[in-house]
Scaffold this motif. Structure first.
Motif, short mmCIF file in Angstrom:
data_model
loop_
_atom_site.label_atom_id
_atom_site.label_comp_id
_atom_site.label_asym_id
_atom_site.label_seq_id
_atom_site.Cartn_x
_atom_site.Cartn_y
_atom_site.Cartn_z
N HIS A 176 1.00 4.03 -3.00
CA HIS A 176 0.69 5.43 -2.70
C HIS A 176 1.82 6.35 -3.17
O HIS A 176 1.59 7.40 -3.78
CB HIS A 176 0.43 5.61 -1.19
CG HIS A 176 0.00 7.00 -0.83
ND1 HIS A 176 0.90 7.98 -0.47
CD2 HIS A 176 -1.23 7.57 -0.82
CE1 HIS A 176 0.24 9.11 -0.24
NE2 HIS A 176 -1.05 8.89 -0.44
N SER A 177 3.08 5.96 -2.92
CA SER A 177 4.21 6.81 -3.30
C SER A 177 4.38 6.90 -4.81
O SER A 177 4.73 7.95 -5.34
CB SER A 177 5.50 6.28 -2.70
OG SER A 177 5.47 6.36 -1.30
N LYS A 199 2.05 6.69 -7.05
CA LYS A 199 0.96 7.52 -7.60
C LYS A 199 1.08 8.98 -7.21
O LYS A 199 0.72 9.86 -7.98
CB LYS A 199 -0.38 7.00 -7.10
CG LYS A 199 -0.83 5.75 -7.81
CD LYS A 199 -2.23 5.45 -7.37
CE LYS A 199 -2.79 4.29 -8.14
NZ LYS A 199 -4.10 3.92 -7.61
N ASN A 200 1.55 9.22 -5.97
CA ASN A 200 1.52 10.59 -5.46
C ASN A 200 2.89 11.23 -5.29
O ASN A 200 3.01 12.39 -4.93
CB ASN A 200 0.78 10.63 -4.11
CG ASN A 200 -0.64 10.11 -4.26
OD1 ASN A 200 -1.48 10.78 -4.83
ND2 ASN A 200 -0.88 8.90 -3.79
N GLU A 250 0.84 -1.21 0.00
CA GLU A 250 0.00 0.00 0.00
C GLU A 250 0.88 1.26 0.00
O GLU A 250 0.60 2.21 -0.72
CB GLU A 250 -0.92 0.03 1.24
CG GLU A 250 -2.06 -0.98 1.21
CD GLU A 250 -1.57 -2.42 1.31
OE1 GLU A 250 -0.57 -2.67 2.03
OE2 GLU A 250 -2.16 -3.30 0.65
N VAL A 251 1.93 1.25 0.83
CA VAL A 251 2.80 2.43 0.92
C VAL A 251 3.46 2.70 -0.44
O VAL A 251 3.48 3.83 -0.92
CB VAL A 251 3.88 2.22 2.01
CG1 VAL A 251 4.93 3.33 1.96
CG2 VAL A 251 3.23 2.18 3.39
N LYS A 305 0.70 9.85 -12.04
CA LYS A 305 -0.76 9.79 -11.97
C LYS A 305 -1.36 9.03 -13.14
O LYS A 305 -2.48 8.54 -13.07
CB LYS A 305 -1.34 11.21 -11.97
CG LYS A 305 -0.82 12.06 -10.83
CD LYS A 305 -1.96 12.47 -9.89
CE LYS A 305 -1.44 13.34 -8.77
NZ LYS A 305 -1.63 12.76 -7.44
N SER A 336 6.99 11.21 -3.69
CA SER A 336 7.53 11.09 -2.34
C SER A 336 8.71 12.04 -2.22
O SER A 336 9.44 12.27 -3.19
CB SER A 336 7.97 9.64 -2.10
OG SER A 336 8.81 9.55 -0.96
N ASP A 383 -3.97 1.63 -12.23
CA ASP A 383 -3.86 0.98 -10.92
C ASP A 383 -3.20 -0.38 -11.04
O ASP A 383 -2.35 -0.75 -10.23
CB ASP A 383 -5.26 0.81 -10.29
CG ASP A 383 -5.82 2.15 -9.82
OD1 ASP A 383 -5.06 3.15 -9.87
OD2 ASP A 383 -6.99 2.19 -9.43
#
Ligand code: HEC
Ligand code: HEC
Length: 238
Positions: free
Chosen positions: A192-193, A195-196, A188-189, A214, A198, A218
């Motif tokens: 998330h990184s 896609k967004n 999950e981490v 982006k 870090s 998925d």
């Protein structure tokens, strides 16, 4: 690892290489603009049930081999001249296509008014320099290597992640194996990184940031993240 670097370089070059230029005309671009409505220009070519025309690789290969010439050095100039004439004045008698294929495709509609002789010169020169046995073999080798990679690694290569990350070595970003073993990192981490983005998480990156991806689907992000985490267990096994 060497292989990966090589592949990355090959992909990079493939992505950036320009068509050979005649009078500053870009034959590659012109071919894409003027001919892809009917001809597939992939190398190796893609073929379709209801294709409108033979793939351009086939056209280039077979014009090159059917052109009659006593002087081998004249083969490419003659092939270029054939293309320049044929695209404007196509006919069944000139076509090198066999009768069956001609029946299926129909004669090519003349492109008169849609492409100039200078543009055709650039297109044809590009065709005969790009669609070669050598480039076909190289493209096929690269494709085989890509197919042999884990899908996550292939996606990382294709999405240019490997320009900032290596598996075992920090470059701009941390080594993927260090990311996999970083305390607290989970699927999950990582998802998330990716896609967004870090920043400031790794002291070793010295302020360099991970851009947000982006546009990746998925499914692709998950596949890449799973591949990165799988590098951890590979280390444990060693
Ligand atoms: C509207 C569809 C269409 C477009 C656009 C088109 N072609 Fe074609 N082309 C065909 C078809 C169909 C054939 C196969 C029948 C034939 O040989 O005439 C063909 C055949 C050819 C051939 C002869 C192949 C041989 O073996 O004799 C050449 C050369 C060629 N195309 C070059 C081009 C180039 C260069 C462009 C872009 C400037 C282009 N074509 C754009 C439909 C098209
Ligand atoms: C422009 C360089 C650059 C590119 C391109 C890049 N990264 Fe990164 N990446 C970084 C940097 C720098 C960091 C460390 C950021 C930090 O310190 O927080 C990082 C960190 C990461 C992390 C760790 C995040 C975490 O939470 O621990 C993952 C996973 C990652 N990148 C995956 C990818 C993937 C997958 C791609 C391609 C889709 C990619 N990176 C493309 C520079 C890049």
């Amino acid at each position: 690892m060497k292989l990966l670097l090589l592949l990355a370089a090959a992909l990079f070059l493939a992505g950036c290489s320009q068509g050979k230029k005649t009078n500053n005309l870009d034959g590659k671009k012109l071919l894409e603009q003027k001919c892809t409505k009917c001809h597939n220009i992939d190398l190796p070519p893609k073929t379709f049930e209801d294709e409108k025309a033979p793939p351009m690789m086939a056209v280039a290969f077979h014009i090159r081999s059917f052109i009659k010439t006593e002087d081998e050095s004249q083969r490419i100039p003659k092939a270029v001249a054939f293309v320049k004439d044929y695209v404007i004045n196509p006919s069944a008698s000139k076509s090198f296509c066999d009768k069956e294929s001609l029946k299926t495709y129909g004669i090519m509609p003349s492109q008169k008014g849609k492409v100039t002789q200078d543009e055709l010169q650039a297109i044809a020169e590009y065709m005969f320099s790009h669609f070669t046995e050598k480039n076909l073999n190289e493209a096929q080798l690269l494709e085989n290597k890509l197919n042999a990679m884990p899908k996550g690694e292939r996606l990382a290569l294709q999405n240019k992640c490997l320009s900032c990350h290596k598996v075992d070595k920090k470059i701009v970003g941390p080594a993927f194996r260090d990311i996999a073993t970083q305390k607290g990192n989970s699927l999950e981490v990582l998802i998330h990184s990716i896609k967004n983005g870090s920043k400031k998480k790794y002291a070793s990156s010295k302020g360099a940031v991970m851009p947000a991806f982006k546009k990746l689907s998925d499914a692709d992000v998950k596949t890449i993240a799973e591949w990165i985490l799988s590098l951890k267990s590979q280390k444990d096994e060693k």
